[in-house]
Design a protein around this motif. Structure first.
Motif, PDB file in Angstrom:
ATOM      1  N   PHE B 178       3.671 -15.403  -1.471  1.00  0.00           N
ATOM      2  CA  PHE B 178       2.666 -14.781  -0.530  1.00  0.00           C
ATOM      3  C   PHE B 178       2.768 -15.199   0.933  1.00  0.00           C
ATOM      4  CE2 PHE B 178      -1.341 -14.201   1.145  1.00  0.00           C
ATOM      5  CZ  PHE B 178      -1.964 -12.932   0.786  1.00  0.00           C
ATOM      6  N   ILE B 185       6.784 -11.063   7.800  1.00  0.00           N
ATOM      7  CA  ILE B 185       6.062  -9.941   8.456  1.00  0.00           C
ATOM      8  C   ILE B 185       6.040 -10.463   9.933  1.00  0.00           C
ATOM      9  CG2 ILE B 185       3.753  -9.131   8.855  1.00  0.00           C
ATOM     10  CD1 ILE B 185       3.256  -9.128   5.919  1.00  0.00           C
ATOM     11  N   LEU B 223       7.631  -5.333   8.196  1.00  0.00           N
ATOM     12  CA  LEU B 223       6.130  -4.954   8.692  1.00  0.00           C
ATOM     13  C   LEU B 223       5.602  -4.031   7.630  1.00  0.00           C
ATOM     14  CD1 LEU B 223       4.364  -5.558  11.026  1.00  0.00           C
ATOM     15  CD2 LEU B 223       4.841  -3.386  11.772  1.00  0.00           C
ATOM     16  N   LEU B 224       6.212  -2.877   7.160  1.00  0.00           N
ATOM     17  CA  LEU B 224       5.504  -2.069   6.277  1.00  0.00           C
ATOM     18  C   LEU B 224       5.526  -2.236   4.909  1.00  0.00           C
ATOM     19  CD1 LEU B 224       6.444   1.331   7.947  1.00  0.00           C
ATOM     20  CD2 LEU B 224       4.371   0.032   8.441  1.00  0.00           C
ATOM     21  N   PRO B 227       3.490  -6.563   3.321  1.00  0.00           N
ATOM     22  CA  PRO B 227       2.059  -6.421   2.643  1.00  0.00           C
ATOM     23  C   PRO B 227       1.555  -6.100   1.228  1.00  0.00           C
ATOM     24  CG  PRO B 227       2.410  -4.957   4.614  1.00  0.00           C
ATOM     25  CD  PRO B 227       3.697  -5.690   4.537  1.00  0.00           C
ATOM     26  N   VAL B 228       2.722  -5.152   1.108  1.00  0.00           N
ATOM     27  CA  VAL B 228       2.394  -4.348  -0.307  1.00  0.00           C
ATOM     28  C   VAL B 228       2.694  -5.404  -1.444  1.00  0.00           C
ATOM     29  CG1 VAL B 228       2.793  -2.541  -1.834  1.00  0.00           C
ATOM     30  CG2 VAL B 228       2.652  -2.105   0.501  1.00  0.00           C
ATOM     31  N   ALA B 230       2.451  -8.399  -1.233  1.00  0.00           N
ATOM     32  CA  ALA B 230       1.345  -9.619  -0.946  1.00  0.00           C
ATOM     33  C   ALA B 230       0.295  -9.321  -1.655  1.00  0.00           C
ATOM     34  CB  ALA B 230       1.229  -9.754   0.518  1.00  0.00           C
ATOM     35  N   VAL B 231      -0.210  -8.107  -1.557  1.00  0.00           N
ATOM     36  CA  VAL B 231      -1.323  -7.834  -2.204  1.00  0.00           C
ATOM     37  C   VAL B 231      -1.254  -7.525  -3.858  1.00  0.00           C
ATOM     38  CG1 VAL B 231      -1.442  -5.248  -2.139  1.00  0.00           C
ATOM     39  CG2 VAL B 231      -3.487  -6.600  -1.887  1.00  0.00           C
ATOM     40  N   LEU B 235      -3.154  -9.579  -6.654  1.00  0.00           N
ATOM     41  CA  LEU B 235      -3.732  -8.859  -7.862  1.00  0.00           C
ATOM     42  C   LEU B 235      -3.111  -9.439  -9.073  1.00  0.00           C
ATOM     43  CD1 LEU B 235      -3.991  -5.117  -6.953  1.00  0.00           C
ATOM     44  CD2 LEU B 235      -5.816  -6.432  -7.002  1.00  0.00           C
ATOM     45  N   LEU B 261       3.885  -0.934  -7.639  1.00  0.00           N
ATOM     46  CA  LEU B 261       3.744  -1.417  -6.085  1.00  0.00           C
ATOM     47  C   LEU B 261       5.023  -2.387  -5.911  1.00  0.00           C
ATOM     48  CD1 LEU B 261      -0.138  -2.130  -7.037  1.00  0.00           C
ATOM     49  CD2 LEU B 261       0.885  -0.743  -5.183  1.00  0.00           C
TER      50      LEU B 261
END
Lengths: 274, 555
Positions: B178, B185, B223-224, B227-228, B230-231, B235, B261
């Protein structure tokens, strides 16, 4: 540009005091900062996007239970918070405006007022989460589905009441709770267990999304506080106000996330009534 | 300079256009430790990354050695089953997240992006230093997870094993990833804004060096996509700690959602690794062929196309999971289409070399290696995007061989080409051409020796991630392990001759290879702390080799 704002560098070029050494002009610096914040917000959209994707998929798969579970959230508190947050966006916009016109005092004041609205939001959120905890909406390890049976009971009671009302009969009695439970006893139905878990997923997403949103507000408080301090120090001027503008962009983003969360979480089952 | 040795004559061919400043460059203008650890200079940050990721590469390589030693014999005798799981997990995580993803963007990108676009620094120097320390912190956390006992889930962290059953340090590792994700990023964000807002006068988009185009495309993916993941890891952590079931089918969740994901980031991540190498190859081939790049625009656009396609092919990792056959067909078709921009690049490079005046210096040898290995890796990818053959080849050594051809054969060969090409600029020293060429050759041979047998093993049905295998597979596995030892020698050699060169190498002039981009034509070797004496003004496209002198003028 006043003379005090200028220093003469080695090359004999005039540099504004707020111009970092690697930029040529204030305009270039401002453009870079603003574009940087927009790019960061794009990352944030994708960051929340993972949660929204998960929400969308389970909302589609388990739509009935999501609507029912949604009805257990307090719309009044959610709506109050929506209003508070929109007001904080207004005060933030005013802060940005004041920094552009060179009004340092009111830049700082509006920023502090924005924090105050933000704290109000979190206060309401705290009351709400506490209430959620008391009515057993926490999806943690001890979720046993018992609350689900409780809802089934309440729903059935409401149905009987409506039916009695339609018939014009003045008297109606609530069903014996044990009767309802017997119909849905875990040992009798896989479906009941599944539905209980679907409701649990809804609350899991509710808590994940609202906590992540609250976390962004906390980060926002720290940043706004720092920028408010510098604003009182007179660090910003009509030539250099990009920190205020950028924190404004960030704050509006946090607001917009909530604008999406509110209908998705609170209003989802509103048409079914409580 | 009197010393003209046989192996390093190229740089004598090109005159020193900028001159050399022995007294003031970014390496020696301040020697204090603090001036390195708190530097805001993009060039120094690039070197900090170089040192750190090299250490991670050595660790990941040692783990690969342990895996290959275990697979030397059919029986599990070197590692236990559990340790083997932890070894390949650690190998994958370290090599992907802590070496390949930051390799070219963080080292060469940091060093070169401002130099190539005529800027004094990246747009956000402090954010750049923060990225480095996030990377450092992420590495420390990940190494802590390994020291505590490691992770046994594979680098993919598939649920429900990672969320429910694994007893290893999944959460510590997830926190490490993370943190390092945010480093990635912020680096990407910095480069995007730098390319948009920091270009010097006259440097229009279609005058940008192709390396910049590929770094730009990479940054967009960072950049795009990041973050996915990371989340998603967030979860996973929530599910593991709270015992809730977002990915657990027993609790109403969907493990396939995790895979969607996960691959939404992790497939584009492959392009984070390979795109910068494609950019390096474009630069190296143009310089060492002394020729304009064939199809400049189409190469630039193919970088963007690869980044875009990268985001819409992720489900090809999931053909065997029971996703809808119609979705699988679409994803298969889209996966095939990635071959188009990749093919365009390869053919454009060949056309660039055609009729050129090719010199076989070390970077070019590495780039040749890249071309061959990337092509094999790319073409075997088509076997896997075919729905029918993928069922047979899925989770076998064929996959292992395929992605190592892309990520090791492609990405690392490109990285090595880049490090050798820009080494004189970064350090102001030449390295030994003899040892350089030898290491490029040994790496190429060792690599093919290691991984080509794995294509055959996979086709014959040897599954990945097992520490034992039937006796009949032993010959090919011995080949592979033997190749890995050769590969290890090839990769170790630069450590020695590059380190030697850093301290004792012959001084390089400002443009020893005759490069045509601003980093070569307008800066000293090594560059001064503020890069350019005067802001350059660009009046022509890059790669202007047709009998013209450098057309970049100072004013």
């Amino acid at each position: 540009m006043s003379a005090t704002n200028e220093t003469v560098q080695d090359h004999g070029q005039h540099h504004h005091k707020d111009l970092a050494h690697h930029f040529d002009t204030l305009e270039q610096q401002h453009d870079a900062n603003t574009l940087g914040m927009w790019a960061f917000l794009l990352t944030e959209v994708l960051f929340f996007g993972g949660l929204f994707a998960a929400y969308t998929i389970y909302r589609y798969k388990y739509s009935a239970m999501f609507e029912e579970a949604s009805n257990h959230l307090d719309i009044t508190l959610g709506a109050t918070n929506t209003v508070i947050l929109i007001l904080s966006s207004l005060t933030m916009a005013l802060a940005v405006r004041c920094s552009q016109t060179g009004n340092s005092l009111w830049t700082g004041r509006w920023l502090l007022i924005t924090i105050a609205f933000g704290l109000m939001f979190l206060g309401v959120k705290y009351v709400e989460w506490k209430h959620d905890y008391h009515i057993h909406l926490m999806p943690g390890k001890d979720w046993s589905g018992k609350d689900y049976w409780h809802w089934q009971y309440a729903k059935k009671a409401k149905e009987m009441e409506t039916e009695a009302h339609k018939k014009g009969s003045a008297e109606h009695s609530l069903p014996n709770r044990n009767d309802v439970l017997a119909d849905n006893d875990p040992s009798l139905g896989v479906r009941g267990i599944q539905e209980s878990q679907q409701a649990r997923l809804f609350f899991l997403l509710y808590f994940c999304m609202t906590s992540l949103h609250a976390l962004h507000m906390l980060v926002g408080f720290v940043l706004i506080g720092i920028i408010a301090y510098f604003a009182y120090q007179g660090a910003y001027s009509p030539e250099y106000y990009s920190p205020v503008e950028n924190i404004g962009l960030y704050w509006h983003f946090v607001d917009i996330v909530w604008i999406f969360l509110f209908p998705l979480l609170y209003l989802l089952g509103a048409h079914m009534g409580h | 300079m009197a010393t003209v040795s046989l192996e390093s004559k190229t740089f004598e061919k090109f005159p020193d256009v900028v001159g050399r400043h022995d007294d003031a460059n970014y390496l020696n203008h301040d020697h204090s430790i603090a001036s390195w650890l708190f530097t805001l200079d993009h060039k120094r940050i690039g070197l900090l990354y170089l040192v750190t990721i090299t250490l991670m590469f050595l660790l990941g390589g040692a783990l690969a050695g342990a895996i290959r030693l275990e697979l030397l014999t059919p029986k599990g005798d070197f590692l236990t089953a559990d340790t083997y799981n932890k070894a390949f997990t650690a190998h994958g995580i370290i090599m992907l997240f802590f070496f390949l993803i930051p390799s070219i963007p963080a080292v060469l990108g940091n060093f070169l992006v401002p130099l190539m676009i005529g800027a004094k620094d990246v747009a956000f120097p402090r954010l750049n230093l923060l990225s480095y320390y996030l990377y450092f912190a992420g590495s420390v956390i990940a190494l802590t997870a390994l020291l505590l006992g490691g992770v046994d889930t594979g680098w993919t962290f598939y649920t429900p094993f990672s969320s429910t059953y694994s007893n290893s340090y999944v959460i510590v590792m997830a926190v490490g990833l993370f943190v390092v994700g945010f480093s990635s990023i912020l680096t990407g964000l910095n480069f995007i804004i730098t390319v948009h807002r920091m270009r010097c006068p006259g440097l229009t988009w279609f005058r940008l060096p192709l390396f910049i185009w590929s770094i730009y495309a990479t940054s967009v993916v960072q950049l795009l996509g990041t973050p996915v993941i990371a989340v998603t890891l967030g979860l996973l952590g929530v599910e593991r700690t709270l015992g809730v079931g977002i990915f657990d089918p027993r609790l109403g969740g969907d493990p396939i959602l995790f895979q969607h994901l996960f691959w939404f980031y992790s497939h584009p991540a492959v392009y984070i690794m390979i795109l910068p190498s494609l950019g390096v190859t474009s630069e190296v081939i143009a310089t060492f062929s002394r020729k304009n790049v064939f199809g400049y625009h189409i190469i630039a656009f193919s970088s963007i196309a690869i980044a875009v396609f990268g985001f819409i092919v992720w489900a090809h990792h999931m053909f065997t999971t029971g996703i809808s056959p119609y979705a699988a067909m679409v994803f298969s078709l889209l996966t095939f289409s990635v071959a188009i921009p990749s093919g365009i690049k390869v053919f454009s490079w060949l056309a660039t070399m055609y009729g050129g005046s090719i010199s076989f210096d070390t970077p070019m040898i590495y780039a040749f290696g890249f071309l061959g290995l990337f092509t094999i890796g790319g073409l075997t990818g088509l076997f896997l995007s075919t729905l029918g053959t993928d069922i047979h080849l899925h989770d076998t050594y064929f996959i292992v061989a395929h992605f190592h051809y892309i990520m090791v054969g492609g990405a690392i060969m490109g990285y090595m080409a880049g490090i050798h090409y820009w080494w004189p600029k970064m350090t102001g020293r030449m390295y030994s051409e003899f040892w350089g060429k030898l290491s490029a050759g040994i790496t190429f041979i060792g690599f093919n020796f290691t991984f080509f047998p794995q294509f055959i093993l996979g086709y014959l049905g040897m599954p990945r991630r097992y520490y034992e295998y039937p006796d009949e597979f032993q010959v090919l596995n011995v080949f592979s392990t033997a190749g890995a030892s050769i590969l290890a020698i090839g990769y170790s050699m630069p450590l020695f001759y590059m380190t030697y060169s850093f301290f004792f190498g012959e001084k390089a002039n400002s443009n020893p290879y005759g490069g045509s981009t601003l980093d070569w034509t307008n800066t000293t070797s090594p560059p001064s702390p503020h890069n350019f004496e005067q802001t350059p003004v660009v009046t022509e496209e890059p790669y202007h080799y047709h009998g013209k002198e450098a057309a970049v003028v100072s004013h």
